[in-house]
Scaffold this motif. Structure first.
Motif, mmCIF file in Angstrom:
data_model
loop_
_atom_site.group_PDB
_atom_site.id
_atom_site.type_symbol
_atom_site.label_atom_id
_atom_site.label_comp_id
_atom_site.label_asym_id
_atom_site.label_seq_id
_atom_site.Cartn_x
_atom_site.Cartn_y
_atom_site.Cartn_z
ATOM 1 N N ARG A 2 -13.707 7.639 -16.847
ATOM 2 C CA ARG A 2 -12.546 7.970 -16.038
ATOM 3 C C ARG A 2 -11.540 8.674 -16.958
ATOM 4 N NH1 ARG A 2 -10.370 6.577 -11.109
ATOM 5 N NH2 ARG A 2 -8.121 6.225 -10.984
ATOM 6 N N GLU A 21 -16.001 16.888 -13.734
ATOM 7 C CA GLU A 21 -16.737 16.441 -12.549
ATOM 8 C C GLU A 21 -18.170 16.962 -12.552
ATOM 9 O OE1 GLU A 21 -13.034 15.755 -9.451
ATOM 10 O OE2 GLU A 21 -14.127 17.646 -9.358
ATOM 11 N N HIS A 25 -18.142 12.857 -14.592
ATOM 12 C CA HIS A 25 -17.014 11.983 -14.892
ATOM 13 C C HIS A 25 -16.069 11.878 -13.690
ATOM 14 C CE1 HIS A 25 -18.335 11.842 -19.024
ATOM 15 N NE2 HIS A 25 -18.337 13.166 -19.072
ATOM 16 N N ASP A 26 -15.260 10.829 -13.688
ATOM 17 C CA ASP A 26 -14.245 10.627 -12.662
ATOM 18 C C ASP A 26 -12.948 11.237 -13.188
ATOM 19 O OD1 ASP A 26 -12.564 9.777 -10.683
ATOM 20 O OD2 ASP A 26 -12.631 7.656 -11.237
ATOM 21 N N ALA A 27 -12.548 12.378 -12.636
ATOM 22 C CA ALA A 27 -11.356 13.085 -13.110
ATOM 23 C C ALA A 27 -10.146 12.694 -12.272
ATOM 24 C CB ALA A 27 -11.577 14.591 -13.052
ATOM 25 N N VAL A 28 -9.119 12.217 -12.945
ATOM 26 C CA VAL A 28 -7.864 11.853 -12.288
ATOM 27 C C VAL A 28 -6.882 13.008 -12.482
ATOM 28 C CG1 VAL A 28 -5.940 10.230 -12.246
ATOM 29 C CG2 VAL A 28 -8.259 9.412 -12.746
ATOM 30 N N ARG A 29 -6.371 13.543 -11.405
ATOM 31 C CA ARG A 29 -5.462 14.695 -11.470
ATOM 32 C C ARG A 29 -4.013 14.222 -11.595
ATOM 33 N NH1 ARG A 29 -9.802 15.586 -8.452
ATOM 34 N NH2 ARG A 29 -10.773 17.656 -8.365
ATOM 35 N N VAL A 51 -8.041 4.441 -16.870
ATOM 36 C CA VAL A 51 -8.357 5.715 -17.533
ATOM 37 C C VAL A 51 -8.666 5.460 -19.019
ATOM 38 C CG1 VAL A 51 -7.309 7.873 -18.361
ATOM 39 C CG2 VAL A 51 -7.108 7.216 -15.949
#
Length: 249
Positions: A2, A21, A25-29, A51
């Motif tokens: 993350r 992505e 992976h888990d992308a946090v904006r 994260v």
């Protein structure tokens, strides 16, 4: 993993999110437009929950030296403090090659302060210095354009594709903190005036370019100042290849 991207809605930010992505992976904006404000810290704690790494590609609004330094100082301090609270293990900062060799540039002064705070901060870090992006010449000319004429400094640069930089940032973020990464650059040196001319031609825009050191960038940035140092990591995409993609667009 993350991984959060600060500045996720900008050009390099959106490409970095896509690269993360694509690799699963888990992308946090993180972006003000998405409800997370780095200047106040609002929404940061929620965004960084779980994260493991943060990639900071934020840019500052146009400002004088004092304003640029203040903006980068505030946003970086807020981000690092929230990362420490969240247990983030790796802070990755995108910076610019050569900023320590140039006096009088407000944006560079802000980036230097950002680098200083990251290096002295509570989170393990990697700073990735990159040369100017392939679209830099067009952008600089557009700032000065009036009535179809634009002044532009004849800078020597070794431009890099934003997508290549995004891939490198994503790769660095999932690895161990490295401290200062080697310079990242494209494969060829270019003259900024010629880059601007060719980009305008590709877009079908008629702009008369007037080379001068009297505008935004002065003689302090002449010669090899903006070129990568020895041992640089050379990204694959040439300016010609990037330009061909712009024509197709």
């Amino acid at each position: 993993m993350r991984i959060a991207v600060a500045g996720a809605t900008g050009n390099i930010g959106s490409l970095t999110v896509s690269s993360l992505e694509r690799d699963g992976h888990d992308a946090v904006r993180i972006s003000r437009s998405l409800g997370v404000d780095l200047t106040t810290g609002d929404g940061l704690d929620e965004a960084l929950a779980g994260v493991e790494a943060v990639i900071d590609v934020t840019n500052a609004p146009a400002a004088d030296r004092i304003g640029s330094v203040a903006y980068f100082a505030t946003t970086t301090q807020n981000l690092l403090a929230a990362e420490e609270r969240a247990g983030v293990r790796h802070h990755v900062l995108l910076s610019i090659v050569g900023i320590d060799r140039v006096e009088g540039n407000a944006h560079y002064a802000g980036k230097l302060e950002q680098e200083r705070l990251v290096a002295a901060g509570p989170v393990a870090w990697t700073i990735v210095p990159a040369t100017q992006f392939h679209g830099f010449a067009e952008m600089v000319a557009s700032w000065a354009e009036q009535d179809g004429v634009a002044t532009i400094a004849p800078l020597l640069v070794q431009p890099v594709a934003p997508a290549d930089v995004a891939d490198i940032l994503a790769e660095v973020a999932v690895g161990e903190p490295q401290g200062r990464h080697v310079d990242v650059a494209g494969p060829e040196t270019q003259d900024l005036v010629d880059m601007a001319r060719r980009t305008n031609d590709a877009r079908g825009r008629a702009v008369k370019l007037v080379p001068t050191w009297a505008a935004l960038y002065g003689p302090a940035m002449a010669g090899n100042v903006l070129l990568p140092g020895e041992g640089a990591r050379i990204a694959p995409t040439t300016f010609d290849e990037w330009l061909a993609g712009q024509r197709q667009g």
